[in-house]
Design a protein around this motif. Structure first.
Motif, PDB file in Angstrom:
ATOM      1  N   ILE A 150       0.746  -1.818  -0.701  1.00 26.92           N
ATOM      2  CA  ILE A 150       0.016  -0.066  -0.509  1.00 26.92           C
ATOM      3  C   ILE A 150       0.870   1.118  -0.236  1.00 26.92           C
ATOM      4  N   SER A 151       0.819   2.254  -1.016  1.00 26.76           N
ATOM      5  CA  SER A 151       2.042   3.342  -1.224  1.00 26.76           C
ATOM      6  C   SER A 151       1.824   4.156  -1.058  1.00 26.76           C
ATOM      7  N   ILE A 152      -0.162   4.752  -1.166  1.00 21.72           N
ATOM      8  CA  ILE A 152      -1.210   5.691  -0.791  1.00 21.72           C
ATOM      9  C   ILE A 152      -0.016   6.108   0.615  1.00 21.72           C
ATOM     10  N   PRO A 153       0.270   7.385   0.563  1.00 18.72           N
ATOM     11  CA  PRO A 153       0.850   8.220   2.243  1.00 18.72           C
ATOM     12  C   PRO A 153      -0.242   8.271   2.805  1.00 18.72           C
ATOM     13  N   GLU A 154       0.075   8.113   4.116  1.00 18.82           N
ATOM     14  CA  GLU A 154      -0.666   8.396   5.029  1.00 18.82           C
ATOM     15  C   GLU A 154      -1.513   9.792   5.832  1.00 18.82           C
ATOM     16  N   TRP A 155      -0.494  10.695   4.752  1.00 21.70           N
ATOM     17  CA  TRP A 155      -1.212  12.321   4.751  1.00 21.70           C
ATOM     18  C   TRP A 155      -2.257  12.458   4.001  1.00 21.70           C
ATOM     19  N   ALA A 156      -2.108  11.755   2.865  1.00 27.18           N
ATOM     20  CA  ALA A 156      -3.375  12.323   1.765  1.00 27.18           C
ATOM     21  C   ALA A 156      -4.033  11.590   2.422  1.00 27.18           C
ATOM     22  N   PHE A 157      -4.577  10.430   3.462  1.00 29.77           N
ATOM     23  CA  PHE A 157      -5.645   9.436   3.798  1.00 29.77           C
ATOM     24  C   PHE A 157      -6.604  10.294   5.031  1.00 29.77           C
TER      25      PHE A 157
END
Length: 253
Positions: free
Chosen positions: A69-76
């Motif tokens: 899972i490459s989605i940045p934590e900040w984006a979530f």
């Protein structure tokens, strides 16, 4: 700040790319609801995101193994914070967060507030719940800065991670909610995509090239490419990636 029932965050996690409606549900675990003070809701949702990333199978990137899972934590965090702050609390429903192998969906009750649309979410501001917005901002561990930069930064961190930009589904598709999709997919250079197609098919039309490279036709605003001021790439991207949900997968030439 505690809220009544049906104003929490319902979290579901699925195997694969789609939700199976019949037979045995393809759930990784039983869906659960995060309730209580809104700051705690955001914190617990982000904590769960971290646990999913940590549990995700590793993949080799260069010479290093990294979570799949490459989605940045900040984006979530920004997506779930916006959902909590700007949802319509007059609607008796939870925010729904759905984890799939290739994306995360955050869907909040109520359509876009005020004059907001998918096309202006990066540049304009409108607070449906201004008191909640300000109250959250006063906490030392506030998840929001209240300076209007959050959504634009969410686009930037996704791009910096070589992922597709966040997709805000328009009201004509979801008239009673705001659906934001964070794709867990690496952006592919257009020529690489076209080249791979030509190796199999030998010839390609302009329409097919636009379809497989996820490059939309010019939007009504006149924008030719992704990003501000136009965020209309869902018109091509979603039917291509999710034909069972958003269309037949074809794109006009």
């Amino acid at each position: 700040m505690a809220l009544a029932s049906k104003s929490g965050i319902k979290v579901s996690r699925y195997y694969g790319r789609n939700q199976i409606a019949s037979g045995t549900p393809n759930l990784v675990e039983k869906p659960f609801t995060i309730e209580g003070p809104v700051l705690n809701q955001i914190t617990q949702a982000v904590d769960y995101f971290r646990s999913v990333v940590k549990q995700s199978p590793p993949k080799l990137v260069g010479s290093t193994f990294r979570p799949s899972i490459s989605i940045p934590e900040w984006a979530f965090q920004e997506a779930i914070t916006n959902a909590v702050i700007h949802r319509n609390y007059a609607v008796e429903d939870d925010i729904h967060v759905r984890f799939f192998d290739d994306r995360i969906e955050i869907e909040s009750p109520g359509t876009y507030p005020g004059h907001m649309t998918p096309e202006n979410v990066r540049s304009d501001r409108y607070a449906r719940n201004p008191l909640l917005l300000r109250a959250l901002n006063k906490f030392s561990a506030s998840p929001n800065l209240d300076i209007g930069e959050g959504v634009d930064r969410m686009f930037q961190v996704m791009k910096e991670s070589d992922l597709y930009e966040p997709i805000f589904i328009p009201a004509i598709i979801r008239p009673n909610s705001v659906l934001v999709i964070l794709l867990n997919q690496q952006r592919v250079m257009a020529w690489d995509t076209v080249s791979n197609y030509l190796e199999k098919e030998y010839v390609i039309s302009n329409g097919k090239a636009r379809e497989i490279t996820l490059v939309p036709k010019p939007c009504l605003s006149g924008a030719e490419t992704f990003g501000p001021p136009c965020s209309c790439h869902w018109r091509v991207m979603l039917p291509s990636l999710y034909p069972n949900t958003f269309g037949n997968g074809s794109a006009a030439s």
